[in-house]
Scaffold this active site. Structure first.
Site, short mmCIF file in Angstrom:
data_model
loop_
_atom_site.label_atom_id
_atom_site.label_comp_id
_atom_site.label_asym_id
_atom_site.label_seq_id
_atom_site.Cartn_x
_atom_site.Cartn_y
_atom_site.Cartn_z
N HIS A 291 33.98 4.24 2.62
CA HIS A 291 32.69 4.92 2.56
C HIS A 291 32.15 5.72 3.64
CE1 HIS A 291 32.03 2.86 -1.66
NE2 HIS A 291 32.51 1.72 -1.09
N ASN B 8 28.72 1.18 -7.20
CA ASN B 8 29.44 2.29 -7.12
C ASN B 8 29.23 2.87 -8.73
OD1 ASN B 8 31.19 1.83 -5.12
ND2 ASN B 8 32.64 0.71 -5.98
FE1 HDE Z 1 31.85 -2.39 0.26
N1 HDE Z 1 31.95 -2.11 2.08
N2 HDE Z 1 33.13 -4.01 0.06
N3 HDE Z 1 32.24 -2.33 -2.11
N4 HDE Z 1 30.89 -0.87 -0.22
C1 HDE Z 1 31.34 -1.23 2.71
O1 HDE Z 1 30.13 -1.75 4.60
C2 HDE Z 1 33.68 -4.72 1.42
C3 HDE Z 1 32.73 -3.31 -2.71
C4 HDE Z 1 30.42 -0.32 -1.14
O2 HDE Z 1 26.54 3.84 1.93
C5 HDE Z 1 31.63 -1.55 4.22
O3 HDE Z 1 28.44 -0.83 6.08
C6 HDE Z 1 34.29 -5.73 0.80
C7 HDE Z 1 32.34 -3.29 -4.08
C8 HDE Z 1 29.39 0.82 -0.84
O4 HDE Z 1 26.83 2.67 3.64
C9 HDE Z 1 32.26 -2.91 4.26
C10 HDE Z 1 34.63 -5.78 -0.49
C11 HDE Z 1 31.49 -2.31 -4.13
C12 HDE Z 1 29.59 1.10 0.37
C13 HDE Z 1 32.44 -3.08 2.87
C14 HDE Z 1 33.82 -4.54 -1.05
C15 HDE Z 1 31.33 -1.68 -3.05
C16 HDE Z 1 30.44 -0.16 0.90
C17 HDE Z 1 31.89 -0.55 5.01
C18 HDE Z 1 35.26 -6.80 -1.30
C19 HDE Z 1 30.71 -1.95 -5.40
C20 HDE Z 1 29.03 2.01 1.58
C21 HDE Z 1 30.75 -0.14 5.95
C22 HDE Z 1 34.85 -8.15 -1.14
C23 HDE Z 1 30.04 -2.97 -5.90
C24 HDE Z 1 27.28 1.66 1.72
C25 HDE Z 1 29.63 -0.99 5.64
C26 HDE Z 1 27.05 2.78 2.64
C27 HDE Z 1 30.65 -0.20 2.40
C28 HDE Z 1 33.13 -4.27 2.50
C29 HDE Z 1 33.82 -4.06 -2.22
C30 HDE Z 1 30.48 -0.62 -2.40
C31 HDE Z 1 33.48 -2.74 5.09
C32 HDE Z 1 34.97 -6.82 1.94
C33 HDE Z 1 33.02 -4.14 -5.24
C34 HDE Z 1 28.56 1.66 -1.65
O5 HDE Z 1 31.46 -3.88 4.98
#
Ligand code: HDE
Length: 697
Positions: free
Chosen positions: A81, A154
């Site tokens: 993202h 999402n």
């Molecule tokens: Fe994320 N995700 N994600 N994700 N995600 C990040 O956090 C992560 C997942 C989502 O505009 C990171 O600050 C793991 C699902 C959005 O700043 C990180 C897992 C969904 C955004 C991270 C998931 C998301 C992130 C990267 C599996 C939809 C952007 C930078 C367990 C429900 C937020 C940060 C923004 C961002 C980890 C799965 C949505 C790396 C470990 C499912 C919208 O921490």
């Protein structure tokens, strides 16, 4: 040898005469440029040197400070993202939700809660284009009176994987291949499809990412989802499961894949610009919040596990309760300070909203907090203005990198007897978790209830219109054609055969691969579920031009009166009308009045508009018919199934561009023509044209 500067420049301390013509200085101390430590700067153009042509001096603290700060301007981009666009706004419920939650910000329609929203793509870097085929992030920070609540969702209601353990593998596979450093922002490569085809749990999500949901027309036209099941708890302690949905007021719309590819070149900031401009112009993007609420019994009655994030609940089974609205009404003042530094944490919840045991969500509760430590440099990122709660906060956490506060007094622990005014636990109003009975064996194992990977993938495909199914087939064909390893293609075709025979045949034909696909044995045989028409974009497409763009191509001698009527009609529909002329200086109408253009023919190709009008004079049409930029403008509009309004004089250009007459070509001889044009354009694209122009492959 360079010529010596004039004597005046050699002697003057403050006036760099070489720049004198454009140089701006002030005598007012209040306005003086200063160093970060407050020392006024006399000269921001020149390094301190030993003689005007001599070497720089190390003692030049003004230069060293400026360059050092510049060298450290970037922070690590988000691992996923990274490319995002943000905006401020507010959220308001339509009615009290006290029956299901005690969350303070959901109690009263009079309460307007400030929010910051960040939309994002997932796979590409921060500088990548806005229109890869990708999931869009939709993250909302609610600054509530009882603390920050982050709904980090999402635009697709399900996810690729079921357990946090797989996230690094998934992300590694979709990002640039590590040896090559490409492809950027694209899932169309071997590593991704290798991982996906070895992960049957990803099948449902793949159907969504290969659908038009993954190439939205505008961020204002996407749905949003919390994805996981959450809980809401009311003041009586009664708990319900909930799924969160955002519904765009403008309806959903997507671009075509061929447009996406071209838009990435013509305007890589297509989505960011659209969001920014619409807020700037006062056309505030708006969504409604919908909840699917169910008690334990209703949840248990569903034919899948609500803790499995690869499943959705069809609205036809549990309808949405529309509870409030989100309005984005202010652009950030500074992209870095706000959009880049905003730190969303799924662990940010408030009283009345709770997690479920979804193993993907549980992993996220750790990851986001952790990632901020490296992105924002320490544990005090909550003090950054965009992250700081708007309600009071006080505790005994102290010190650390980037500490901005100066706590007073000797007491930095609790309990303490020195100062009764220091913060204390608050059993009455403090956050408590709903008491959930838990009893289990320590085990590293996927639940059997997560084993059906194909039924909902099939449900999704069968809920699409014929047009949307063709787009899914085309997307699979495009992506798999980029996969060099034949075994991966055959493995993927094996999965598609389980999802739906028509999907499999369509993709295999488009790839020209009729060799036997792999035989894959599903863990659980898929079932035929009743289709859910509400999953289709086209089934729900509103008839509207609101928020859409009309591109009007003019040439010298065009009909000014027709343009005036068109402008009025567009304004009535709340559409944006943009003028394109061969040159940005504009064109003169038949009366000799100059109309300035918003863009030039080559700079504003028709892909940037939802519908187009050719307001050409006879000479203009003849001239454009000789130019590839003119012919492309029109042939692309036709190929992208756009409704094309045109003056009869435009015919020569239409002919050369290969435009064949159909219901999407509207002659504009008079006001009645404009009426017909507007009415037709409101319905979006002319989908019937598509099979006459394209087939998957
Ligand atoms: Fe994320 N995700 N994600 N994700 N995600 C990040 O956090 C992560 C997942 C989502 O505009 C990171 O600050 C793991 C699902 C959005 O700043 C990180 C897992 C969904 C955004 C991270 C998931 C998301 C992130 C990267 C599996 C939809 C952007 C930078 C367990 C429900 C937020 C940060 C923004 C961002 C980890 C799965 C949505 C790396 C470990 C499912 C919208 O921490």
């Amino acid at each position: 040898m360079p010529s010596r500067p004039p004597a005046s420049a050699r002697t003057s301390k403050t006036t760099p005469s070489l720049l004198a013509e454009t140089h701006q200085q002030t005598d007012d101390k209040k306005n003086a440029l200063t160093t970060n430590h407050g020392v006024p700067i006399s000269d921001n153009q020149n390094t301190l040197k030993a003689g005007v042509r001599g070497p720089a001096l190390l003692e030049d603290f003004v230069l060293r400070e400026k360059i050092t700060h510049f060298d450290h301007e970037r922070i690590p981009e988000r691992i996923v993202h990274a490319r995002g666009s943000g905006a401020h706004g507010f959220f308001q419920v339509y009615e009290s939700l006290a029956d299901i939650t005690k969350a303070a910000f959901l109690q009263d329609p009079k309460i307007k809660t400030e929010v910051f929203v960040r939309f994002s793509t997932v796979a590409g870097g921060a500088g990548s284009g806005d229109l890869p085929r990708d999931v869009r992030g939709f993250a909302t920070k609610f600054y509530t009176s009882e603390g920050n609540y982050d709904l980090v969702g999402n635009n697709i209601p399900v996810f690729f994987i079921q357990d946090a353990m797989k996230f690094p593998d998934l992300v590694h596979s979709v990002k640039m291949e590590p040896d090559k450093g490409f492809p950027q922002a694209a899932s169309a490569h071997d590593n991704f499809w290798d991982f996906a085809s070895l992960s049957p749990e990803s099948m449902h999500m793949l159907m969504w990412t290969m659908s038009d949901r993954a190439i939205p027309r505008s961020l204002r036209m996407i749905e949003g989802f919390g994805v996981h099941t959450f809980r809401m708890v009311n003041a009586q302690g009664v708990s319900h499961f909930v799924k969160f949905h955002w519904r765009p007021k403008l309806g959903m719309a997507s671009v075509l894949w061929d447009e996406a590819v071209k838009i990435n070149g013509a305007d890589p900031d297509f989505h960011r610009r659209d969001l920014w401009d619409s807020i700037l112009n006062g056309d505030f993007p708006e969504w409604e919040l919908g909840l699917q609420v169910m008690d334990e019994k209703a949840a248990a009655a569903l034919d899948f596990d609500i803790l499995d994030p690869t499943k959705l609940i069809p609205e036809e089974i549990i309808p949405l309760r529309i509870v409030g609205r989100l309005v984005l009404n202010r652009n950030p003042d500074n992209f870095f300070a706000e959009t880049e530094q905003v730190a969303f944490l799924p662990s940010n919840i408030v009283s009345g909203i709770e997690f479920s045991n979804d193993p993907l969500l549980q992993g996220r509760l750790f990851s986001y907090q952790d990632t901020q430590l490296s992105r924002l440099g320490g544990p005090n990122f909550h003090q950054i203005p965009v992250n700081a709660p708007r309600c009071p906060m006080h505790n005994f956490q102290r010190d650390g990198l980037r500490q901005m506060e100066v706590p007073k007094g000797r007491v930095n622990y609790e309990p303490n007897s020195f100062d009764t005014g220091t913060p204390r636990e608050c059993p009455m109003h403090g956050f408590t978790s709903v008491p959930e009975e838990l009893d289990g064996t320590k085990i590293r194992k996927r639940s059997e209830t997560f084993a059906d990977h194909y039924s909902q993938a099939r449900l999704f495909f069968r809920s699409m219109t014929e047009t949307e199914q063709q787009h899914i087939i085309s997307a699979f064909a495009f992506e798999l054609a980029k996969v060099e390893t034949k075994a991966i293609r055959l493995r993927m075709l094996g999965h598609l055969a389980i999802i739906d025979p028509a999907l499999h045949t369509g993709v295999a034909d488009a790839l020209g691969m009729s060799d036997a696909a792999d035989t894959i044995q599903p863990a659980v045989q898929p079932r035929d579920l009743p289709p859910s028409p509400s999953l289709s974009i086209l089934n729900k497409a509103p008839s509207t031009l609101q928020g859409r763009k009309i591109g009007v191509l003019i040439t010298d001698g065009f009909d000014g009166a027709l343009l005036a009527t068109l402008r009025k009609s567009a304004a009535k529909e709340k559409a944006t009308l943009m003028i394109v002329a061969p040159k940005v200086g504009g064109a003169t109408d038949a009366e000799g009045t100059l109309v300035e253009a918003d863009g030039s023919l080559s700079g504003s190709p028709s892909i940037l508009f939802d519908t187009v009008v050719l307001l050409l004079s006879a000479e203009g049409a003849q001239d454009l018919a000789t130019l590839s930029s003119g012919v492309d403008w029109v042939s692309n509009a036709f190929a992208h199934l756009k409704i094309i309004g045109h003056t009869p004089a435009s015919q020569p250009l239409l002919d050369i561009a290969g435009v064949r007459p159909d219901d999407g070509l509207i002659p504009l001889e008079n006001d009645k023509g404009i009426k017909t044009y507007i009415a037709t354009a409101k319905n979006g694209r002319l989908w019937q044209r598509e099979p006459t122009l394209r087939r998957p492959g």
